[in-house]
Design a protein around this motif. Sequence first.
Motif, PDB file in Angstrom:
ATOM      1  N   LEU A  32       3.162   2.876   1.107  1.00  0.00           N
ATOM      2  CA  LEU A  32       2.784   3.341  -0.227  1.00  0.00           C
ATOM      3  C   LEU A  32       2.963   4.852  -0.348  1.00  0.00           C
ATOM      4  O   LEU A  32       2.734   5.588   0.611  1.00  0.00           O
ATOM      5  CB  LEU A  32       1.326   2.984  -0.521  1.00  0.00           C
ATOM      6  CG  LEU A  32       0.980   1.500  -0.594  1.00  0.00           C
ATOM      7  CD1 LEU A  32      -0.527   1.316  -0.741  1.00  0.00           C
ATOM      8  CD2 LEU A  32       1.718   0.840  -1.756  1.00  0.00           C
ATOM      9  N   LYS A  33       3.338   5.295  -1.532  1.00  0.00           N
ATOM     10  CA  LYS A  33       3.352   6.727  -1.839  1.00  0.00           C
ATOM     11  C   LYS A  33       1.945   7.092  -2.300  1.00  0.00           C
ATOM     12  O   LYS A  33       1.546   6.759  -3.417  1.00  0.00           O
ATOM     13  CB  LYS A  33       4.375   7.029  -2.938  1.00  0.00           C
ATOM     14  CG  LYS A  33       5.820   6.723  -2.544  1.00  0.00           C
ATOM     15  CD  LYS A  33       6.759   6.979  -3.710  1.00  0.00           C
ATOM     16  CE  LYS A  33       8.198   6.631  -3.336  1.00  0.00           C
ATOM     17  NZ  LYS A  33       9.116   6.808  -4.508  1.00  0.00           N
ATOM     18  N   VAL A  34       1.200   7.729  -1.421  1.00  0.00           N
ATOM     19  CA  VAL A  34      -0.221   7.962  -1.668  1.00  0.00           C
ATOM     20  C   VAL A  34      -0.510   9.464  -1.731  1.00  0.00           C
ATOM     21  O   VAL A  34       0.158  10.263  -1.070  1.00  0.00           O
ATOM     22  CB  VAL A  34      -1.080   7.273  -0.568  1.00  0.00           C
ATOM     23  CG1 VAL A  34      -0.741   7.804   0.803  1.00  0.00           C
ATOM     24  CG2 VAL A  34      -2.561   7.413  -0.846  1.00  0.00           C
ATOM     25  N   ARG A  35      -1.476   9.846  -2.548  1.00  0.00           N
ATOM     26  CA  ARG A  35      -1.865  11.245  -2.706  1.00  0.00           C
ATOM     27  C   ARG A  35      -3.391  11.354  -2.689  1.00  0.00           C
ATOM     28  O   ARG A  35      -4.089  10.443  -3.149  1.00  0.00           O
ATOM     29  CB  ARG A  35      -1.361  11.813  -4.043  1.00  0.00           C
ATOM     30  CG  ARG A  35       0.123  11.648  -4.308  1.00  0.00           C
ATOM     31  CD  ARG A  35       0.965  12.573  -3.440  1.00  0.00           C
ATOM     32  NE  ARG A  35       2.382  12.464  -3.780  1.00  0.00           N
ATOM     33  CZ  ARG A  35       3.230  11.627  -3.214  1.00  0.00           C
ATOM     34  NH1 ARG A  35       2.803  10.786  -2.276  1.00  0.00           N
ATOM     35  NH2 ARG A  35       4.500  11.603  -3.570  1.00  0.00           N
ATOM     36  N   PRO A  36      -3.933  12.482  -2.197  1.00  0.00           N
ATOM     37  CA  PRO A  36      -5.381  12.702  -2.269  1.00  0.00           C
ATOM     38  C   PRO A  36      -5.744  13.496  -3.523  1.00  0.00           C
ATOM     39  O   PRO A  36      -4.898  14.197  -4.104  1.00  0.00           O
ATOM     40  CB  PRO A  36      -5.645  13.541  -1.020  1.00  0.00           C
ATOM     41  CG  PRO A  36      -4.414  14.395  -0.904  1.00  0.00           C
ATOM     42  CD  PRO A  36      -3.264  13.535  -1.404  1.00  0.00           C
ATOM     43  N   GLY A 131       4.712   9.954  -9.808  1.00  0.00           N
ATOM     44  CA  GLY A 131       5.558   9.474  -8.718  1.00  0.00           C
ATOM     45  C   GLY A 131       4.816   8.808  -7.578  1.00  0.00           C
ATOM     46  O   GLY A 131       5.424   8.447  -6.571  1.00  0.00           O
ATOM     47  N   ALA A 132       3.485   8.648  -7.713  1.00  0.00           N
ATOM     48  CA  ALA A 132       2.697   8.047  -6.637  1.00  0.00           C
ATOM     49  C   ALA A 132       2.408   6.585  -6.935  1.00  0.00           C
ATOM     50  O   ALA A 132       2.354   6.160  -8.091  1.00  0.00           O
ATOM     51  CB  ALA A 132       1.386   8.812  -6.454  1.00  0.00           C
ATOM     52  N   ASP A 133       2.197   5.804  -5.881  1.00  0.00           N
ATOM     53  CA  ASP A 133       1.726   4.427  -6.028  1.00  0.00           C
ATOM     54  C   ASP A 133       0.210   4.366  -6.067  1.00  0.00           C
ATOM     55  O   ASP A 133      -0.371   3.504  -6.733  1.00  0.00           O
ATOM     56  CB  ASP A 133       2.211   3.566  -4.846  1.00  0.00           C
ATOM     57  CG  ASP A 133       3.724   3.527  -4.725  1.00  0.00           C
ATOM     58  OD1 ASP A 133       4.396   3.364  -5.766  1.00  0.00           O
ATOM     59  OD2 ASP A 133       4.227   3.662  -3.588  1.00  0.00           O
ATOM     60  N   LEU A 134      -0.431   5.286  -5.335  1.00  0.00           N
ATOM     61  CA  LEU A 134      -1.878   5.230  -5.177  1.00  0.00           C
ATOM     62  C   LEU A 134      -2.424   6.634  -5.011  1.00  0.00           C
ATOM     63  O   LEU A 134      -1.841   7.463  -4.304  1.00  0.00           O
ATOM     64  CB  LEU A 134      -2.231   4.393  -3.927  1.00  0.00           C
ATOM     65  CG  LEU A 134      -3.697   4.307  -3.517  1.00  0.00           C
ATOM     66  CD1 LEU A 134      -4.502   3.526  -4.554  1.00  0.00           C
ATOM     67  CD2 LEU A 134      -3.832   3.651  -2.137  1.00  0.00           C
TER      68      LEU A 134
END
Length: 490
Positions: A32-36, A131-134
């Motif tokens: 997954l493309k994940v970000r905080p 652009g993130a998935d999660l």
Amino acid sequence: MAKAIMLQGTGSDVGKTVLVAGLCRAARNRGLKVRPFKPQNMSNNAAVADIPGDNSGGGEIGRAQWLQAIACGVVPSVHMNPVLLKPQTDVGAQVVVQGKVFGEARARDYQALKGRLMDAVLDSWAKVGEGADLVIVEGAGSPAEINLRSRDIANMGFATRADVPVILVGDIDRGGVIASIAGTHLILPEEDRRMIVGYLINKFRGDVSLFDDGIKAIESFTGWRCFGVVPWLKAAARLPSEDSVVLERLVSGEKRALKVAVPMLSRIANFDDLDPLKAEPQVEVMFVPPGQHLPEDAGLVVIPGSKSTIGDLLRFRENGWDRDLVAHRKRGGHVVGICGGFQMLGRVVRDPDGIEGSVTETRGLGLLDVETVMESEKTVRNVSARSLQFDLPLEGYEIHLGRTTGPDTLRPSAVINGADDGAISADGKVSGTYLHGLFSADAFRAKFLENLGVKGGGIDYRAEVERALDEVAAELETHLDCDAIFGLAR
């Protein structure tokens, strides 16, 4: 928008930062493309992050979000932590918005200011999700602080505006976890309570099955599902710590080749500069609390950064650490000052504009022939640097106010972005620098320790952090229902 899930705690220091980092790494491992994201943070441990579209050099975010970005495998951005509070006094803090200093505010004034900051939070929220998935969001403090709810931007104020489901984190190590979760359910208004999709228990030691009845009790009080019970994560100790509260629990371990003493300044900042030294098997890093003497058997004293150089310098003397430092020097000990610690080592610190407070001048510790004048413009940038003492590359960043000059700067300790930085005493045993992250460069750290009589140093510190993140993620995959947690994101 990307899907999102948020972790909020029943209180501060329940382990949200490490859990979010671990979940970020677990999501990344799943492809997954994940970000905080953390809407509001309060910490003097800051990092330099990119400001998209701005070539000024970067802006400040909480060090925790920097770590979480590393867990995601992405470049840290100021939008991951749009509001950062950096405490300067017991009642006031510097306010950083989207990486830049917004101003100073006393606690009461900040409560009124928060409503204006929600727009910046939501703007950054939209940018992080691109652009993130999660996106995995970390709250601050506790949603049960209902006296602050009307202007909240950190917990339910954000969750309700952004429509992000919440998982509540309870810390069983501090005791009272059933009451803290059930009590949170009891006092939350219905609008906030409906945002919570369940809870998890953190920092459990021993046989998890002994808490089965606790889970049943919480379910009977709240109706919330339990996503799992996380054991005490030993790997978390190898990750950078954000909150200075953890320093109060650090104790010295077994005797090693080198003891490093670090005075716990009241406004200590960026103390994770010491983490690479702590990771060295032959080095013991001892944080010395107020009221205790610097240990006589320390080979090195490191004076860390400070959010209030003059205030911490005054308290340094009140604790008698100045006398301890003189005795340490007479025994042939070494001293390193980083940022505010560097400023303290000089002859005098001047603050003519009262940037730090009402005291505008005080004498320094006098171990370096330099003086510092505080200036309003703040330097915030990632840098390219090199040690002049050992002719080795360094890595790190600058976050500081002030300009330091004087005869000892003719013996600079480093070159930063092509300019001389810092100072070294005539005998070479006292040095100062504005470079945070000084000990992060493995080759330099090995040579530095060798100069202090420690052979075989220079572990791959960044690889150690990556391994620790992988271990935390693996533990969470084992003990939490990660499929359910990621599946509830919306």
